[in-house]
Scaffold this motif. Structure first.
Motif, mmCIF file in Angstrom:
data_model
loop_
_atom_site.group_PDB
_atom_site.id
_atom_site.type_symbol
_atom_site.label_atom_id
_atom_site.label_comp_id
_atom_site.label_asym_id
_atom_site.label_seq_id
_atom_site.Cartn_x
_atom_site.Cartn_y
_atom_site.Cartn_z
ATOM 1 N N GLY A 112 12.681 12.228 14.596
ATOM 2 C CA GLY A 112 11.331 12.790 14.522
ATOM 3 C C GLY A 112 10.584 12.572 13.216
ATOM 4 O O GLY A 112 9.555 13.192 12.967
ATOM 5 N N ARG A 113 11.081 11.670 12.352
ATOM 6 C CA ARG A 113 10.363 11.312 11.119
ATOM 7 C C ARG A 113 10.333 9.798 11.006
ATOM 8 O O ARG A 113 11.366 9.142 11.153
ATOM 9 N N TYR A 114 9.133 9.250 10.743
ATOM 10 C CA TYR A 114 8.959 7.808 10.678
ATOM 11 C C TYR A 114 8.007 7.453 9.549
ATOM 12 O O TYR A 114 7.099 8.222 9.244
ATOM 13 N N ILE A 115 8.199 6.250 8.970
ATOM 14 C CA ILE A 115 7.137 5.580 8.219
ATOM 15 C C ILE A 115 6.847 4.330 9.036
ATOM 16 O O ILE A 115 7.784 3.587 9.382
ATOM 17 N N LEU A 116 5.579 4.116 9.370
ATOM 18 C CA LEU A 116 5.247 2.958 10.202
ATOM 19 C C LEU A 116 4.179 2.113 9.516
ATOM 20 O O LEU A 116 3.242 2.663 8.910
ATOM 21 N N THR A 117 4.324 0.813 9.623
ATOM 22 C CA THR A 117 3.277 -0.071 9.115
ATOM 23 C C THR A 117 2.187 -0.130 10.193
ATOM 24 O O THR A 117 2.465 0.095 11.383
ATOM 25 N N PRO A 118 0.946 -0.439 9.790
ATOM 26 C CA PRO A 118 -0.145 -0.389 10.772
ATOM 27 C C PRO A 118 -0.022 -1.425 11.891
ATOM 28 O O PRO A 118 -0.708 -1.309 12.911
ATOM 29 N N LYS B 172 0.840 -1.212 0.000
ATOM 30 C CA LYS B 172 0.000 0.000 0.000
ATOM 31 C C LYS B 172 0.874 1.262 0.000
ATOM 32 O O LYS B 172 1.883 1.308 0.705
ATOM 33 N N PRO B 173 0.490 2.310 -0.755
ATOM 34 C CA PRO B 173 1.295 3.540 -0.768
ATOM 35 C C PRO B 173 1.076 4.369 0.510
ATOM 36 O O PRO B 173 0.097 4.160 1.224
ATOM 37 N N ILE B 174 2.002 5.294 0.765
ATOM 38 C CA ILE B 174 1.874 6.167 1.935
ATOM 39 C C ILE B 174 1.031 7.380 1.529
ATOM 40 O O ILE B 174 1.463 8.200 0.716
ATOM 41 N N ARG B 175 -0.166 7.497 2.098
ATOM 42 C CA ARG B 175 -1.058 8.610 1.763
ATOM 43 C C ARG B 175 -1.372 9.480 2.976
ATOM 44 O O ARG B 175 -1.840 10.594 2.850
ATOM 45 N N LYS B 176 -1.177 8.907 4.165
ATOM 46 C CA LYS B 176 -1.617 9.612 5.376
ATOM 47 C C LYS B 176 -0.447 9.982 6.272
ATOM 48 O O LYS B 176 0.553 9.258 6.301
ATOM 49 N N SER C 69 10.399 -7.753 16.004
ATOM 50 C CA SER C 69 10.433 -9.215 16.101
ATOM 51 C C SER C 69 9.518 -9.827 15.032
ATOM 52 O O SER C 69 9.578 -11.022 14.751
ATOM 53 N N LYS C 70 8.674 -8.982 14.417
ATOM 54 C CA LYS C 70 7.703 -9.466 13.438
ATOM 55 C C LYS C 70 8.056 -9.019 12.012
ATOM 56 O O LYS C 70 7.809 -9.720 11.046
ATOM 57 N N GLU C 71 8.605 -7.788 11.907
ATOM 58 C CA GLU C 71 8.876 -7.195 10.586
ATOM 59 C C GLU C 71 10.267 -6.562 10.583
ATOM 60 O O GLU C 71 10.721 -6.095 11.627
ATOM 61 N N SER C 72 10.884 -6.479 9.404
ATOM 62 C CA SER C 72 12.154 -5.747 9.298
ATOM 63 C C SER C 72 11.887 -4.252 9.437
ATOM 64 O O SER C 72 10.852 -3.761 8.954
ATOM 65 N N ILE C 73 12.801 -3.552 10.084
ATOM 66 C CA ILE C 73 12.685 -2.092 10.204
ATOM 67 C C ILE C 73 14.035 -1.490 9.818
ATOM 68 O O ILE C 73 15.090 -2.022 10.166
ATOM 69 N N TYR C 74 13.978 -0.386 9.075
ATOM 70 C CA TYR C 74 15.203 0.244 8.572
ATOM 71 C C TYR C 74 15.387 1.643 9.145
ATOM 72 O O TYR C 74 14.416 2.298 9.537
ATOM 73 N N ALA C 75 16.649 2.092 9.152
ATOM 74 C CA ALA C 75 16.954 3.484 9.489
ATOM 75 C C ALA C 75 17.487 4.155 8.235
ATOM 76 O O ALA C 75 18.325 3.589 7.529
ATOM 77 N N GLU D 222 11.042 1.313 -1.595
ATOM 78 C CA GLU D 222 12.095 0.356 -1.931
ATOM 79 C C GLU D 222 11.997 -0.919 -1.082
ATOM 80 O O GLU D 222 12.218 -2.008 -1.572
ATOM 81 N N THR D 223 11.660 -0.750 0.204
ATOM 82 C CA THR D 223 11.765 -1.879 1.146
ATOM 83 C C THR D 223 10.408 -2.459 1.557
ATOM 84 O O THR D 223 10.346 -3.600 2.007
ATOM 85 N N GLY D 224 9.359 -1.657 1.482
ATOM 86 C CA GLY D 224 8.045 -2.073 1.968
ATOM 87 C C GLY D 224 7.995 -2.192 3.488
ATOM 88 O O GLY D 224 7.073 -2.771 4.049
ATOM 89 N N ALA D 225 8.996 -1.612 4.160
ATOM 90 C CA ALA D 225 9.109 -1.771 5.619
ATOM 91 C C ALA D 225 9.004 -0.427 6.350
ATOM 92 O O ALA D 225 9.077 0.635 5.727
ATOM 93 N N SER D 226 8.850 -0.497 7.653
ATOM 94 C CA SER D 226 8.886 0.718 8.474
ATOM 95 C C SER D 226 10.278 1.340 8.379
ATOM 96 O O SER D 226 11.286 0.629 8.330
ATOM 97 N N ILE D 227 10.308 2.681 8.353
ATOM 98 C CA ILE D 227 11.586 3.410 8.213
ATOM 99 C C ILE D 227 11.681 4.440 9.333
ATOM 100 O O ILE D 227 10.730 5.203 9.567
#
Ligand code: G1P
Length: 288
Positions: free
Chosen positions: A207-213, A2-6, A241-247, A152-157
């Motif tokens: 202070g900036r994040y992309i988070l999966t629901p 899903k794209p980031i819209r919100k 522990s459930k999903e990959s997360i990137y910095a 690129e990753t589909g993961a939380s950043i």
């Protein structure tokens, strides 16, 4: 994917570092030259392609809501005086984006504030922008840099910056996986406000994040952490522990508006970068 819209912008804190100003006026309304800090944050989201924004406030902070609404009386007045430039200044933003509001009446921590956004997010990945951190992105806005890494990753950043060792205990600090190098790295863990001797690196969450629901599943059961608050960082660690997360190291200049130094720096730099004020600011600085 899903794209980031919100985007979500938490703005319900007390702002104790800026008392006495914040007794009656929210710190998010601190002006950088003539524009409230939170408007720069909303514009960053907008310029990054965000379509819907939620600001988390409390009932003492209604003026933030007022700022993002149409003011018909003022618009009529400016119209009658032919003040077209001023009219456009206040009309333009509410026309471009609709901002919604949710209330956090108890100050239980950033994790708790983000949880207040669950029904707005409705199962989509989203951007989170903290109002204390103001960015002038290099080439592209900070949030857009994170969105590109998500694409690129589909993961939380987590957007990061390197801080001096003596400052690590003011931030959430990231530990990249071994052998991960470069501007985008996969993380092994994160820790909120560690002691200097316990910090795994100098890579701070900025202070900036992309988070999966999926973050909401962890926020709901999150117990208190550093400072006795429900910390977002602690739920991010559990999400790992459930999903990959990137910095992603954010390219650009950051101002910590929550600190007096950061606020003053932003005031000077933003004035210097404006055509109508740069000469005035240079003159003021030369007098000292
Ligand atoms: C919050 C976060 C922290 C992050 C910081 C960035 O802390 O909890 O992980 O590094 O913002 O500004 P706060 O500054 O609200 O205490």
């Amino acid at each position: 994917m899903k794209p980031i819209r919100k985007a979500v912008i938490p703005a319900a804190g007390f702002g104790t570092r800026f008392l006495p100003f914040t007794k009656a006026v929210p710190k998010e309304m601190l002006p950088i030259v003539d524009t409230p800090t939170i408007e720069y944050i909303v514009r960053e989201a907008l310029e990054s392609g965000i379509e819907e924004i939620l600001i988390i406030i409390n009932s003492e902070k209604e003026c933030i809501k007022t700022h993002f609404s149409h003011n018909l009386i003022l618009e009529k007045f400016l119209e009658s005086k032919n003040k077209t430039l001023e009219l456009e200044t206040i009309r333009e933003l509410p026309k471009k984006i609709h901002v919604e509001f949710a209330y956090q009446e108890e100050q239980l921590g950033l994790g708790h504030a983000v949880l207040c956004a669950e029904s707005f997010i409705k199962g989509e990945p989203f951007a989170l922008l903290l109002g204390d951190d103001l960015y002038v992105g290099k080439d592209i806005p900070a949030t857009q840099q994170l969105i590109e890494a998500y694409n690129e990753t589909g993961a939380s950043i987590l957007g990061t910056l390197e801080v001096p060792r003596e400052d690590v205990s003011k931030y959430g600090i990231c530990k990249p996986c071994t052998n991960e190098m470069g501007t985008l790295v996969r993380l092994e863990s994160v820790v909120e406000k560690p002691k200097i001797e316990e910090a795994p690196s100098r890579l701070a969450i900025g202070g900036r994040y992309i988070l999966t629901p999926a973050i909401f599943d962890f926020l709901k059961t999150q117990t208190k952490g550093a400072g006795g608050e429900i910390q977002l960082t602690d739920s991010i660690l559990r999400l790992m522990s459930k999903e990959s997360i990137y910095a992603l190291s954010i390219q650009g200049r950051r101002y910590d508006i929550g600190s007096k130094k950061g606020f003053l720096e932003a005031t000077i730099d933003f004035s210097l970068s404006r055509k109508d004020l740069s000469e005035v600011m240079k003159e003021i600085l030369n007098q000292h």
